[in-house]
Enzyme design. Structure first.
Site, PDB file in Angstrom:
ATOM      1  N   ASN A 170      14.694  51.423  -0.242  1.00  0.00           N
ATOM      2  CA  ASN A 170      14.654  52.436  -1.305  1.00  0.00           C
ATOM      3  C   ASN A 170      16.063  53.016  -1.432  1.00  0.00           C
ATOM      4  O   ASN A 170      16.484  53.808  -0.593  1.00  0.00           O
ATOM      5  CB  ASN A 170      13.637  53.524  -0.923  1.00  0.00           C
ATOM      6  CG  ASN A 170      13.628  54.675  -1.921  1.00  0.00           C
ATOM      7  OD1 ASN A 170      14.271  54.603  -2.978  1.00  0.00           O
ATOM      8  ND2 ASN A 170      12.906  55.726  -1.596  1.00  0.00           N
TER       9      ASN A 170
ATOM     10  N   LYS B  89      17.166  55.069  -3.503  1.00  0.00           N
ATOM     11  CA  LYS B  89      17.173  56.452  -4.021  1.00  0.00           C
ATOM     12  C   LYS B  89      18.242  56.589  -5.114  1.00  0.00           C
ATOM     13  O   LYS B  89      18.457  55.654  -5.870  1.00  0.00           O
ATOM     14  CB  LYS B  89      17.345  57.447  -2.870  1.00  0.00           C
ATOM     15  CG  LYS B  89      16.293  57.214  -1.762  1.00  0.00           C
ATOM     16  CD  LYS B  89      16.201  58.312  -0.753  1.00  0.00           C
ATOM     17  CE  LYS B  89      15.104  58.005   0.254  1.00  0.00           C
ATOM     18  NZ  LYS B  89      14.961  59.040   1.277  1.00  0.00           N
TER      19      LYS B  89
ATOM     20  N   HIS C 249       6.436  59.221  -3.785  1.00  0.00           N
ATOM     21  CA  HIS C 249       7.408  59.470  -2.715  1.00  0.00           C
ATOM     22  C   HIS C 249       7.536  60.981  -2.507  1.00  0.00           C
ATOM     23  O   HIS C 249       7.462  61.754  -3.473  1.00  0.00           O
ATOM     24  CB  HIS C 249       8.766  58.855  -3.089  1.00  0.00           C
ATOM     25  CG  HIS C 249       9.709  58.854  -1.926  1.00  0.00           C
ATOM     26  ND1 HIS C 249      10.381  59.984  -1.535  1.00  0.00           N
ATOM     27  CD2 HIS C 249      10.069  57.874  -1.063  1.00  0.00           C
ATOM     28  CE1 HIS C 249      11.124  59.692  -0.470  1.00  0.00           C
ATOM     29  NE2 HIS C 249      10.947  58.417  -0.167  1.00  0.00           N
TER      30      HIS C 249
ATOM     31  N   GLU D  89       9.944  62.834  -2.089  1.00  0.00           N
ATOM     32  CA  GLU D  89      11.006  63.476  -2.891  1.00  0.00           C
ATOM     33  C   GLU D  89      10.553  63.679  -4.333  1.00  0.00           C
ATOM     34  O   GLU D  89      10.936  64.649  -4.988  1.00  0.00           O
ATOM     35  CB  GLU D  89      12.297  62.637  -2.799  1.00  0.00           C
ATOM     36  CG  GLU D  89      12.915  62.771  -1.408  1.00  0.00           C
ATOM     37  CD  GLU D  89      13.722  61.591  -0.936  1.00  0.00           C
ATOM     38  OE1 GLU D  89      14.113  60.741  -1.763  1.00  0.00           O
ATOM     39  OE2 GLU D  89      13.964  61.512   0.283  1.00  0.00           O
TER      40      GLU D  89
ATOM     41  N   GLU E 264       5.181  57.985   5.287  1.00  0.00           N
ATOM     42  CA  GLU E 264       6.522  58.520   5.482  1.00  0.00           C
ATOM     43  C   GLU E 264       6.426  59.989   5.874  1.00  0.00           C
ATOM     44  O   GLU E 264       6.342  60.872   4.996  1.00  0.00           O
ATOM     45  CB  GLU E 264       7.336  58.400   4.185  1.00  0.00           C
ATOM     46  CG  GLU E 264       7.579  56.976   3.747  1.00  0.00           C
ATOM     47  CD  GLU E 264       8.860  56.874   2.914  1.00  0.00           C
ATOM     48  OE1 GLU E 264       9.724  56.074   3.278  1.00  0.00           O
ATOM     49  OE2 GLU E 264       8.999  57.600   1.923  1.00  0.00           O
TER      50      GLU E 264
ATOM     51  N   GLY F 281      15.437  60.934   6.408  1.00  0.00           N
ATOM     52  CA  GLY F 281      16.834  61.351   6.317  1.00  0.00           C
ATOM     53  C   GLY F 281      17.284  62.285   7.425  1.00  0.00           C
ATOM     54  O   GLY F 281      18.341  62.899   7.332  1.00  0.00           O
TER      55      GLY F 281
ATOM     56  N   SER G 190      13.810  57.376   8.646  1.00  0.00           N
ATOM     57  CA  SER G 190      14.883  57.102   9.620  1.00  0.00           C
ATOM     58  C   SER G 190      14.714  55.775  10.359  1.00  0.00           C
ATOM     59  O   SER G 190      14.981  55.686  11.557  1.00  0.00           O
ATOM     60  CB  SER G 190      15.017  58.254  10.612  1.00  0.00           C
ATOM     61  OG  SER G 190      15.419  59.440   9.941  1.00  0.00           O
TER      62      SER G 190
HETATM   63  P1  13P Z   1      15.520  57.340   5.390  1.00  0.00           P
HETATM   64  O1  13P Z   1      15.366  55.931   5.901  1.00  0.00           O
HETATM   65  O2  13P Z   1      16.889  57.630   4.880  1.00  0.00           O
HETATM   66  O3  13P Z   1      15.016  58.339   6.393  1.00  0.00           O
HETATM   67  O4  13P Z   1      14.565  57.474   4.096  1.00  0.00           O
HETATM   68  C1  13P Z   1      13.245  57.072   4.193  1.00  0.00           C
HETATM   69  C2  13P Z   1      12.650  57.055   2.830  1.00  0.00           C
HETATM   70  O5  13P Z   1      12.437  58.093   2.225  1.00  0.00           O
HETATM   71  C3  13P Z   1      12.347  55.756   2.226  1.00  0.00           C
HETATM   72  O6  13P Z   1      11.577  55.879   1.087  1.00  0.00           O
END
Ligand code: 13P
Length: 252
Positions: free
Chosen positions: A9, A11, A96, A98, A168, A174, A214
Site C-alpha cells: 500500500n 498510500k 483502511h 486512514e 491492521e 507506521g 509495521s
Molecule cells: P506500515 O507498514 O507503514 O505500518 O503501514 C501499514 C498499512 O497501513 C498498510 O495498509
C-alpha cells in the site's frame, strides 16, 4: 490452499518517475519470490494507468486504495469501480483505518464501497483493526466484530469468497510496533470464526486474511508462518524494492 498475498500500500507516496523505478525493481526481482506467492501493488490513483500497463502480463497485480461506490455520475473527484477496472486494477482497499479516521468512511459508505467493488468485478480488501485504547480496554474482539458487521453481512457466499480481509491494528500502523505473532494469530482466528459463522466453513477456508502494521522482512518470517495469516499488507516497507521483496521472500 490459500496462496500468500504480499501487498504494498503505497498510500500518498510516489511521483511518476519514482513509481516507475519501484515497479521496475519489483519486476526485476520478482523471480526470487516463490511461485506460489502473489504480489500486489496499490499505488495512488495518478499512477494506476501507466503502472497497470507496466505490470500487465507479469506476476504483479494492480489495485487501488479506495473507490466511489457508484458506477458513474455527478460525484466530483470520485473514482468508480469500472474506472479502476479500466486502469487495470483487480483489487481495491476498502475501509483502511486512514480512510476511516481522516475521511470519515464508515457504515453505509463502507457497505456500499464493498458492493460497488464487487459489482465492478474488483476484489475488495476490507481492512479492520482496533486502536490502542480499544486494545487496552480489552475490546478488540468486539471492535473487530462491529467492523466486520459494518460492511460484510448480506453478501452472498460467492461474493464473500471474492473478498480479502486485512487485520491492521491501528497502534501498529507506521509506528514500528508490530503485533506479536500471538496477538495477530488470535485476531485472525477470531475473524476466521466470524467468516465461518456468517458464510460457512468453505468460504472461511478460502478467504485470505492479511496482516498489516509495521511489517518488515525481519518480523514477516514469524507472521507469515502462522496458520491464519495469509499474507501481508505493507505500508512503509513497500516503498523500497529491497524491503518489499525481503518481505515477499521471507521464510521461503
Ligand atoms: P506500515 O507498514 O507503514 O505500518 O503501514 C501499514 C498499512 O497501513 C498498510 O495498509
Amino acid at each position: 490452499m490459500r496462496p500468500l498475498l504480499i501487498a504494498g500500500n503505497w498510500k500518498m507516496h510516489m511521483l511518476r518517475e519514482e513509481g516507475q523505478a519501484l515497479v521496475a525493481g519489483i519486476l526485476a526481482g520478482a523471480a526470487q519470490v516463490p511461485a506460489e506467492r502473489e504480489l500486489l501493488i496499490l499505488p495512488p490513483f495518478t499512477l494506476l494507468v501507466e503502472l497497470g500497463a507496466r505490470v500487465a502480463g507479469s506476476r504483479v497485480d494492480l489495485g487501488a486504495q479506495d473507490l466511489h461506490w457508484e458506477e458513474s455520475g455527478a460525484f466530483t473527484s470520485g473514482i468508480s469501480g469500472p474506472m479502476l477496472r479500466d486502469a487495470g486494477c483487480r483489487y481495491v482497499l476498502v475501509g483502511h483505518s486512514e480512510r476511516r479516521e481522516h475521511f470519515g468512511d464508515s457504515g453505509v459508505v463502507l457497505w456500499n464501497k464493498v458492493r460497488g467493488a464487487l459489482k465492478a468485478g474488483l476484489r475488495p480488501i476490507y481492512c479492520l483493526g482496533e486502536n490502542l485504547d480499544q486494545r487496552e480496554a480489552d475490546r478488540t474482539a468486539d471492535v473487530l466484530a462491529a467492523q466486520f458487521n459494518e460492511a460484510l453481512p448480506g453478501l452472498s457466499r460467492e461474493e464473500m469468497a471474492q473478498v480479502t480481509l486485512a487485520y491492521e491494528p491501528v497502534w501498529a500502523i507506521g509506528t514500528g510496533r508490530t503485533a506479536t505473532p500471538e496477538i495477530a494469530q488470535e485476531a485472525h482466528r477470531l475473524l476466521r470464526r466470524r467468516l465461518s459463522e456468517g458464510f460457512g466453513e468453505e468460504v472461511a477456508a478460502r478467504v485470505r486474511i492479511l496482516y498489516g502494521g509495521s511489517v518488515k522482512s525481519e518480523n514477516a518470517v514469524g507472521l507469515l508462518a502462522l496458520p491464519d495469516i495469509d499474507g501481508a499488507l505493507v505500508g512503509g516497507a513497500s516503498l523500497r524494492v529491497e524491503s518489499f521483496l525481503g518481505i515477499a521472500t521471507a521464510g521461503a
